[in-house]
Design a protein around this motif. Structure first.
Motif, PDB file in Angstrom:
ATOM      1  N   ASN A  45      33.342  45.415 -28.646  1.00 28.29           N
ATOM      2  CA  ASN A  45      34.400  46.390 -28.909  1.00 28.29           C
ATOM      3  C   ASN A  45      34.950  46.971 -27.617  1.00 28.29           C
ATOM      4  OD1 ASN A  45      34.441  46.181 -31.651  1.00 28.29           O
ATOM      5  ND2 ASN A  45      33.599  48.197 -32.075  1.00 28.29           N
ATOM      6  N   ASP A  46      34.037  47.362 -26.727  1.00 28.37           N
ATOM      7  CA  ASP A  46      34.458  47.922 -25.446  1.00 28.37           C
ATOM      8  C   ASP A  46      35.298  46.919 -24.658  1.00 28.37           C
ATOM      9  OD1 ASP A  46      33.227  50.309 -25.917  1.00 28.37           O
ATOM     10  OD2 ASP A  46      31.416  49.839 -24.794  1.00 28.37           O
ATOM     11  N   GLY A  47      34.840  45.670 -24.642  1.00 31.66           N
ATOM     12  CA  GLY A  47      35.576  44.645 -23.908  1.00 31.66           C
ATOM     13  C   GLY A  47      36.966  44.429 -24.473  1.00 31.66           C
ATOM     14  N   ILE A  48      37.065  44.377 -25.792  1.00 37.39           N
ATOM     15  CA  ILE A  48      38.360  44.155 -26.439  1.00 37.39           C
ATOM     16  C   ILE A  48      39.320  45.312 -26.169  1.00 37.39           C
ATOM     17  CG2 ILE A  48      39.529  43.917 -28.663  1.00 37.39           C
ATOM     18  CD1 ILE A  48      36.933  42.554 -29.683  1.00 37.39           C
ATOM     19  N   VAL A  49      38.868  46.524 -26.453  1.00 34.74           N
ATOM     20  CA  VAL A  49      39.748  47.696 -26.369  1.00 34.74           C
ATOM     21  C   VAL A  49      40.145  48.005 -24.931  1.00 34.74           C
ATOM     22  CG1 VAL A  49      39.938  50.173 -26.821  1.00 34.74           C
ATOM     23  CG2 VAL A  49      38.842  48.690 -28.497  1.00 34.74           C
ATOM     24  N   SER A  50      39.162  48.055 -24.020  1.00 31.52           N
ATOM     25  CA  SER A  50      39.481  48.440 -22.651  1.00 31.52           C
ATOM     26  C   SER A  50      40.357  47.397 -21.952  1.00 31.52           C
ATOM     27  CB  SER A  50      38.197  48.669 -21.847  1.00 31.52           C
ATOM     28  OG  SER A  50      37.421  47.497 -21.793  1.00 31.52           O
ATOM     29  N   ALA A  58      35.021  43.244 -13.673  1.00 36.69           N
ATOM     30  CA  ALA A  58      34.537  44.575 -13.315  1.00 36.69           C
ATOM     31  C   ALA A  58      33.904  45.278 -14.516  1.00 36.69           C
ATOM     32  CB  ALA A  58      35.687  45.418 -12.763  1.00 36.69           C
ATOM     33  N   GLY A  59      34.550  45.158 -15.665  1.00 36.87           N
ATOM     34  CA  GLY A  59      34.016  45.801 -16.860  1.00 36.87           C
ATOM     35  C   GLY A  59      32.683  45.218 -17.284  1.00 36.87           C
ATOM     36  N   SER A  60      32.559  43.906 -17.210  1.00 37.13           N
ATOM     37  CA  SER A  60      31.306  43.256 -17.594  1.00 37.13           C
ATOM     38  C   SER A  60      30.163  43.670 -16.681  1.00 37.13           C
ATOM     39  CB  SER A  60      31.474  41.732 -17.544  1.00 37.13           C
ATOM     40  OG  SER A  60      32.473  41.306 -18.446  1.00 37.13           O
ATOM     41  N   ILE A  61      30.426  43.695 -15.370  1.00 37.47           N
ATOM     42  CA  ILE A  61      29.392  44.104 -14.417  1.00 37.47           C
ATOM     43  C   ILE A  61      29.033  45.571 -14.612  1.00 37.47           C
ATOM     44  CG2 ILE A  61      28.868  44.432 -11.972  1.00 37.47           C
ATOM     45  CD1 ILE A  61      30.601  41.972 -11.396  1.00 37.47           C
ATOM     46  N   SER A  62      30.052  46.394 -14.833  1.00 36.99           N
ATOM     47  CA  SER A  62      29.809  47.818 -15.048  1.00 36.99           C
ATOM     48  C   SER A  62      28.970  48.059 -16.292  1.00 36.99           C
ATOM     49  CB  SER A  62      31.144  48.556 -15.174  1.00 36.99           C
ATOM     50  OG  SER A  62      30.941  49.922 -15.474  1.00 36.99           O
ATOM     51  N   MET A  63      29.281  47.365 -17.374  1.00 36.52           N
ATOM     52  CA  MET A  63      28.519  47.490 -18.609  1.00 36.52           C
ATOM     53  C   MET A  63      27.077  47.057 -18.400  1.00 36.52           C
ATOM     54  SD  MET A  63      29.974  48.678 -21.419  1.00 36.52           S
ATOM     55  CE  MET A  63      29.078  47.853 -22.739  1.00 36.52           C
ATOM     56  N   ALA A  64      26.891  45.939 -17.714  1.00 33.31           N
ATOM     57  CA  ALA A  64      25.543  45.437 -17.466  1.00 33.31           C
ATOM     58  C   ALA A  64      24.750  46.415 -16.605  1.00 33.31           C
ATOM     59  CB  ALA A  64      25.609  44.069 -16.790  1.00 33.31           C
ATOM     60  N   PHE A  80      32.106  40.622 -21.777  1.00 29.46           N
ATOM     61  CA  PHE A  80      32.860  39.486 -21.257  1.00 29.46           C
ATOM     62  C   PHE A  80      33.518  38.706 -22.400  1.00 29.46           C
ATOM     63  CE2 PHE A  80      33.427  35.169 -19.664  1.00 29.46           C
ATOM     64  CZ  PHE A  80      33.984  35.385 -18.419  1.00 29.46           C
ATOM     65  N   GLY A  81      32.739  38.441 -23.446  1.00 30.53           N
ATOM     66  CA  GLY A  81      33.277  37.707 -24.587  1.00 30.53           C
ATOM     67  C   GLY A  81      34.393  38.455 -25.280  1.00 30.53           C
TER      68      GLY A  81
END
Length: 247
Positions: A41-46, A74-80, A173-174
């Protein structure tokens, strides 16, 4: 104790252990699935919001793709990283609590035994039976008994920060790939409505899945997911258009 009684007792213990293992495994799967849905959800919306803002500012197709790729990475790394830090802190807290409980059991076992019995008395079990339960659990595994009763944690299973980080990275990422693909394809004339449609459809699916996991009403979750997404994309597109016009 007769051989038959011993056999029944062993069977009962085996059934209990299997039920406990199944319960722990199911809880783990549900937690990871829930985290995966939230990460997607975060990946899709952001990512969709950022891409809509850049597109609203009148950026060219290559610029939109670069912005989308940067946002995804950046978002994927930040989330991880955030998940790793959070779960590590949780794990450290659990281990510290278990160590404290281990010291208390070693220093004052009688008080700890009474404390465990009082826990079951507070649940509505008679004082005599509570004392018996506490005694038997202490003889079997005192630390595990106190950890589950007092701390609400399983002393045999701690969360894995690395697994949590990998799961969050993959989920974000997905989720980011869908709006990135929709907005950066050769269909430039319809990229905005196509992106909106793709995001709405995907969030309807994740909202439905998330509701089923949590046992909530799916329609309410879908409406909430889609509404927040539309609001995010609308605001970022409008801001992008205003900023693009100003500069």
């Amino acid at each position: 104790m007769s051989e038959k009684s011993k056999s029944v007792a062993q069977l009962d213990e085996s059934i209990f252990e299997n039920q406990l293992t199944a319960k722990v495994d199911l809880a783990k799967k549900l937690n990871w699935l829930r985290a995966g849905v939230l990460g997607a959800n975060d990946g899709i919306v952001s990512t969709a919001g950022l891409l809509m803002g850049v597109a609203g500012a009148g950026a060219s197709q290559p610029e939109i793709v670069v912005a989308g790729v940067a946002a995804t990475v950046a978002g994927s790394i930040s989330m991880a990283g955030g998940e790793y830090t959070s779960v590590s802190a949780q794990r450290d807290s659990e281990l510290a609590a278990l160590e404290q409980e281990r010291r208390e059991l070693a220093e004052n076992p009688e008080m700890e035994l009474r404390e465990l019995a009082l826990f079951y008395e507070a649940k509505g079990i008679s004082a005599e039976l509570s004392a018996q339960v506490a005694q038997e659990l202490t003889e079997k595994d005192a630390l595990k008994a106190h950890a589950e009763a007092e701390l609400g944690i399983n002393s045999d299973h701690q969360v894995s920060p690395i697994a949590a980080a990998i799961s969050s990275f993959a989920a974000f990422f997905g989720g980011s790939l869908l709006p990135l693909f929709a907005v950066s394809g050769p269909w430039i004339e319809i990229r905005i409505p196509l992106t909106v449609g793709a995001v709405v459809a995907s969030l309807a699916i994740t909202g439905f899945v998330g509701a089923k996991i949590g046992g909530a009403r799916s329609l309410r979750a879908i409406i909430r997911n889609v509404s927040i997404s539309l609001l995010t994309m609308g605001i970022t597109y409008a801001i992008g258009a205003l900023v693009g016009t100003a500069i």
